[in-house]
Scaffold this active site. Structure first.
Site, mmCIF file in Angstrom:
data_model
loop_
_atom_site.group_PDB
_atom_site.id
_atom_site.type_symbol
_atom_site.label_atom_id
_atom_site.label_comp_id
_atom_site.label_asym_id
_atom_site.label_seq_id
_atom_site.Cartn_x
_atom_site.Cartn_y
_atom_site.Cartn_z
ATOM 1 N N SER A 274 0.846 -1.194 0.000
ATOM 2 C CA SER A 274 0.000 0.000 0.000
ATOM 3 C C SER A 274 0.882 1.244 0.000
ATOM 4 O O SER A 274 1.974 1.242 0.568
ATOM 5 C CB SER A 274 -0.904 0.004 1.235
ATOM 6 O OG SER A 274 -1.503 1.269 1.422
ATOM 7 N N ARG A 313 -24.888 -15.934 -45.066
ATOM 8 C CA ARG A 313 -23.827 -14.996 -44.681
ATOM 9 C C ARG A 313 -24.443 -13.986 -43.726
ATOM 10 O O ARG A 313 -25.439 -13.345 -44.075
ATOM 11 C CB ARG A 313 -23.235 -14.291 -45.912
ATOM 12 C CG ARG A 313 -21.974 -13.487 -45.618
ATOM 13 C CD ARG A 313 -20.778 -14.415 -45.311
ATOM 14 N NE ARG A 313 -20.461 -15.277 -46.424
ATOM 15 C CZ ARG A 313 -19.717 -14.899 -47.487
ATOM 16 N NH1 ARG A 313 -19.235 -13.689 -47.539
ATOM 17 N NH2 ARG A 313 -19.469 -15.757 -48.462
#
Length: 453
Positions: A274, A313
Site C-alpha cells: 500500500s 452470410r
C-alpha cells in the site's frame, strides 16, 4: 488509459499474456491472411487448377510482402473486411500471369475464418502450456500439504476439518477437465473454412471439395461436412472453454483472497503493498485473476448472441466475434500466467491453519460427535445435545467434546473419545487427494523426472 487496456504498454501485462498478445498484432493477423491465400494457391496448383508458377509467386509474395496498413484501414471501413483491400495491394506486386490466380474461387470469409482458426490454434497452444504449468503447481501443493490440517468452510463459516492438500486438489481437478475439453474442442475447431460466395463453391465446379481438402492439408486442418460461414457453434464452444478456464481460476483466486484476510491469515501472496499503510500485503495477483474471470463472463454473453447469424452470410455477428474472442484469449492467458505466479510465490501458513482449527474449540467436530452419540441415544437427541454444547463452545466456555462429556454424564463412557479429533475426522480425504493426483497423472502424461513436481 487506452480504450483496450490489453493493447496498452502500461496495462497490457495485467490483462493479457505476451505470447498470446504477439499473435494478435496487426502484422501477425495480416500474415495469417496471406498464409491462407498462399496455401490456397498451392492447393489449387497441386490439383492442376492454376499454374505451379503462379502458386510459387503467390507464396513468395506472402512470405515477404509488407502491407501498407493505412489504405488497408480505409478499405476496411468501406468493405467491412480487410481482404479486398489486401488483395488490391497484393495483385500489383505479382507477375501479371499470376494475378488472376490469387484468391481463385474463394470468398473473403473463407480467408478470414480460416485465418481465425490458425490464430486460435497458435493461441491455444500457448494456453495449454500455461494450463499445464498451473496443474503442475497445484499437484505439488496437493502432495506437499496432504496432511496440513485446516478448517473447511461452507457458506463462509467453519464447517468440518479438511487439509490444504484437499483444497489444492479441488482447485486442480476442474483444470484437468478443461484440458480434456480442450482436446475435444480442438478436433471440432481446427477446420478449414471454404465455401465460396454462398457456401456452394460453385465457382470451382465439381472440384470444390477437392480444393477444400487440399487447402486443409496445406494448413494441417480438417474439412467440415459443410461450410461454416454462419455456423458459429465452434466459435461459441471456444469462447465457453476460455470462460470456463477463467471461472475455475477465479474460484481459486477468490479462495486465496479469503484465506489471506488478516483475520484468517492462512495464505499470503507476494507483493501487493500500500502507498500509505506499510503493514498491508494486498492480494493483487488474485484480484487480477478475478477481474479476468468477471470480464470473460460478459464477453461470453456477446459471443453467444453473435452466433445467431442470417441465412448463408451474416451481418454484424462476425464483427462481434472480432471484438470478443481475441480479448477472451488474451484474458485467459493473463489469468493463467497470474495464477502460475500466485502459486509459485504463495505462502502456506500451516501454523495459522492449525491455530484456527484449535481456536474453534472443537466445534468442527460437531458432525462426528452427533454420529458418535447416536450409538447411545436417538439421532434427534444427539443432534440437539451437540447443538446446545456447540453454542457454549463457540462462546468460549470450553472445548466441545469436554462440554458434551459433561452433559452426558455416565453415558459418556460408551463413546470412543480418542477418535474424536480433527485429524481423525477427515473421512476419505487421503483417497480424494490421491484420486486427484491420479487424474493429474493421466491427463498430464509422462513428464521428465526432473520436471515432475
Amino acid at each position: 488509459m487506452p480504450l483496450t487496456p490489453a493493447d496498452s504498454a502500461l496495462f497490457g501485462g495485467m490483462f493479457t499474456q505476451p505470447d498470446v498478445a504477439a499473435l494478435y498484432t496487426d502484422d501477425a493477423y495480416l500474415r495469417r491472411l496471406m498464409q491462407v491465400e498462399a496455401a490456397l494457391a498451392r492447393a489449387q496448383a497441386r490439383l492442376g487448377l492454376i499454374p505451379t508458377a503462379s502458386a510459387q509467386a503467390i507464396t513468395a509474395l506472402a512470405e515477404q510482402f509488407h502491407v501498407d496498413v493505412r489504405p488497408l484501414s480505409e478499405g476496411l471501413l468501406q468493405d467491412g473486411v480487410p481482404v479486398p483491400a489486401l488483395l488490391a495491394q497484393l495483385r500489383p506486386a505479382l507477375p501479371e500471369a499470376a494475378r488472376e490466380h490469387l484468391h481463385f474461387g474463394a470468398t473473403t470469409q473463407d480467408i478470414v475464418d480460416t485465418a481465425f482458426v490458425l490464430g486460435a490454434r497458435a493461441a491455444l497452444g500457448v494456453l495449454r502450456r500455461l494450463l499445464l504449468d498451473v496443474t503442475d503447481a497445484l499437484a505439488a501443493l496437493a502432495r506437499t500439504h496432504a496432511a496440513t490440517l485446516m478448517p473447511g468452510r461452507t457458506h463462509a463459516q467453519q464447517a468440518l476439518p479438511i487439509t490444504f492438500g484437499l483444497k489444492a486438489g479441488g482447485w486442480l481437478t476442474p483444470l484437468l477437465r478443461h484440458l480434456d475439453r480442450l482436446s475435444e474442442l480442438e478436433a471440432r475447431l481446427y477446420t478449414v473454412s471454404f465455401g465460396g460466395a454462398a457456401g456452394t463453391l460453385a465457382a470451382l465446379g465439381e472440384r470444390g471439395l477437392d480444393v477444400a481438402s487440399a487447402l486443409a492439408q496445406e494448413l494441417h486442418l480438417a474439412v467440415p461436412p459443410t461450410p461454416w460461414h454462419t455456423q458459429r457453434d465452434t466459435v461459441l464452444e471456444l469462447a465457453a472453454w476460455l470462460t470456463g478456464v477463467c471461472t475455475s481460476l477465479g474460484k481459486l483466486a477468490q479462495d486465496a483472497i479469503l484465506l489471506a484476510q488478516s483475520e484468517v491469515g492462512e495464505l499470503a501472496e507476494r507483493g501487493g503493498g500500500s502507498s500509505t499503510m506499510p503493514q498491508k500485503q494486498n492480494p493483487i495477483t488474485s484480484e487480477l485473476i478475478l477481474a479476468a474471470a468477471s470480464t470473460a463472463a460478459g464477453l461470453l454473453a456477446a459471443v453467444a448472441r453473435s452466433g445467431i447469424q442470417e441465412h448463408e452470410r451474416g451481418t454484424h455477428g462476425w464483427q462481434v466475434e472480432w471484438l470478443t474472442v481475441p480479448q477472451l484469449l488474451g484474458l485467459t492467458g493473463a489469468a493463467l500466467a497470474h495464477t502460475a505466479r500466485l502459486l509459485t510465490g504463495v505462502q502456506v501458513n500451516a501454523g495459522r491453519m492449525a491455530q484456527n482449527v484449535t481456536a474453534s474449540n472443537g466445534v468442527m467436530l460437531a458432525e462426528a460427535l452427533s454420529f458418535a452419540l447416536s450409538t447411545v441415544m436417538s439421532r434427534e437427541e444427539a443432534h440437539s445435545t451437540v447443538k446446545a454444547a456447540a453454542r457454549r463452545a463457540a462462546a468460549g466456555e470450553g472445548h466441545l467434546t469436554k462440554l458434551v462429556r459433561q452433559d452426558l454424564g455416565a453415558r459418556a463412557e460408551a463413546i470412543a473419545w480418542t477418535d474424536l479429533t480433527e485429524a481423525r475426522a477427515l473421512g476419505v480425504t487421503d483417497l480424494f487427494i490421491q484420486r486427484a493426483l491420479d487424474e493429474y497423472a493421466r491427463v498430464r502424461g509422462p513428464v521428465p523426472h526432473q520436471e515432475r513436481p
